[in-house]
Design an enzyme around this catalytic site. Structure first.
Site, mmCIF file in Angstrom:
data_model
loop_
_atom_site.group_PDB
_atom_site.id
_atom_site.type_symbol
_atom_site.label_atom_id
_atom_site.label_comp_id
_atom_site.label_asym_id
_atom_site.label_seq_id
_atom_site.Cartn_x
_atom_site.Cartn_y
_atom_site.Cartn_z
ATOM 1 N N ASP A 182 -2.684 8.431 8.520
ATOM 2 C CA ASP A 182 -2.560 9.633 7.945
ATOM 3 C C ASP A 182 -2.022 9.481 6.223
ATOM 4 O OD1 ASP A 182 -2.783 12.097 9.734
ATOM 5 O OD2 ASP A 182 -1.796 10.388 10.776
ATOM 6 N N TYR A 183 -0.922 8.951 6.159
ATOM 7 C CA TYR A 183 -0.534 8.539 4.703
ATOM 8 C C TYR A 183 -1.458 7.718 4.042
ATOM 9 C CZ TYR A 183 3.982 10.878 5.993
ATOM 10 O OH TYR A 183 4.840 11.965 6.188
#
Length: 410
Positions: A182-183
């Protein structure tokens, strides 16, 4: 309280993304991270959330006295919150008004969702041809798996990194964090948005930035793909070890801690051997080349472990630093908070929130010396800026705003 990414104030008040307006229509972490990164460097970020519910990230993790989670307050930094129901025609109309005055829209719904609501890229580009839309989904907008749902854990697995995490005789484990994709995808999304904005400035035409969560993981697997394509080599789990080099792992210390040592070439190994009082095994010795060490990986790691186990961690760190051997402590979060280097670099920002109190959160990255990013505020309350945006940005009257509320569109 403001925090900057450089440890110094931005005296000119200039930020690189100043003048850019971003609509953050995404949920959880991937898409919102993209918007957060742009907001840290000056973009105005409007978080579009479902009325009454908001982004699920608000209730994910540790809940604060504000009613929102620590993760929301940290990752929602610098954003304004607008509630808007895109499933209602009134909400769609407001969204198109916003798009006409914005530069970037970020979303991470399953492909086709925005199209069903009438706010897909083609519909919005008709309103604003310069619009850049960042679309982050589990598998991307194309391909046979495009409609499958997914989260970070699935991306780690499908992207190839989970298979490498853990020990060879045990099941694969989570590689550090299930949210790593996600990051990473948020970071690639921010890069894509900036590249697309540069093109829009030159041509007047926007475009879609299309990212599958798994792709950000696959992209960082060093030589895994070409090594398989060339030699059919399938890398297996190696615990803390690293393919192609040894010693390059985590080693126990006398005081029950761990130290990371990275000997990436023969010269560095020679320095380590000298520190250990065993210069004879380096150079022309039995482990003087990477090839020889690789052939006896287990013995080399046992050799280093026997040495590190005789010394406390801090003593090992001092010795390795003096001997120019790359090393570092394997930190837990409490040790990070106590470390003077983190403090000197202002890596942990202290920011006040009216309801949650003072929070300490990761500071802005990257560090720009002349136009550093900043954390002006933590995650906003649900719908905190709805009326302000409708009135001041879009010019709606009090009666029009009341009608939108009555229709439950905001």
């Amino acid at each position: 309280m403001d925090a900057t990414g450089s440890g110094r104030e931005n005296e000119a008040g200039i930020l690189p993304m100043q003048g850019v307006r971003v609509l953050d229509c995404a949920t959880f972490i991937a898409g919102p991270t993209c918007a957060t990164l742009l907001g840290e460097f000056g973009a105005e970020v409007i978080k579009v959330e479902l009325p009454g519910l908001g982004c699920p990230l608000r209730k994910f993790g540790t809940i604060t006295p504000s009613g929102d989670s620590l993760l929301w307050l940290s990752e929602g930094r610098n954003k304004k919150s607008l509630t808007l129901d895109l499933r209602k025609p009134e909400g769609v109309a407001v969204m198109k008004e916003l798009v006409a005055k914005s530069d970037v829209l970020v979303e991470n719904f399953q492909p086709g969702t925005l199209e069903r609501w009438g706010v897909g890229y083609d519909a919005l580009a008709a309103v604003n041809p310069r619009l850049v839309m960042v679309r982050i989904s589990a598998y991307g907008q194309t391909g046979p798996y495009r409609d499958r749902p997914g989260f970070g854990r699935i991306a780690n697995a499908f992207g190839g990194i989970s298979f490498l995490a853990g020990y060879p005789d045990r099941p694969p484990v989570t590689p550090g964090s299930a949210t790593l994709p996600d990051y990473m995808s948020g970071l690639y999304g921010a890069l894509g948005a900036m590249l697309a904005l540069r093109v829009a400035d030159r041509t007047g035409k926007g475009q879609v930035v299309d990212i599958g969560l798994y792709e950000s993981i696959f992209r960082i697997l060093d030589e895994l793909a070409p090594a398989y394509a060339m030699k059919g080599y399938v890398r297996q789990r190696m615990g803390p070890g690293t393919v192609n080099v040894v010693p390059h792992s985590h080693y126990p210390t006398k005081d029950g801690r761990w130290i990371a040592i990275a000997c990436t070439n023969d010269k560095i190994f020679e320095r380590l051997a000298v520190l250990m009082g065993r210069a004879d095994v380096a150079g022309d010795g039995k482990w003087g080349t990477i090839a020889r060490r690789e052939a006896e990986r287990a013995q080399v790691d046992e050799f280093v472990t026997a040495w590190t186990s005789q010394h406390d961690r801090d003593a090992l760190l001092r010795m390795c630093e003096e001997g120019q051997v790359p090393c570092g402590p394997v930190y837990a979060i409490d040790e990070i908070f106590d470390d003077p280097h983190y403090a000197a670099r202002d890596n942990i920002a202290t920011v006040a929130h009216p309801k949650a109190g003072t929070l300490r959160i990761p500071n802005v990255v990257p560090r720009l010396t002349e136009t550093p990013g900043r954390i002006g505020s933590l995650g906003p309350g649900l719908g905190e800026h709805t009326e302000q945006i409708l009135r001041d940005l879009l010019g709606h009257s009090a009666e029009e705003i009341a009608a939108l509320r009555a229709a439950k569109a905001v």
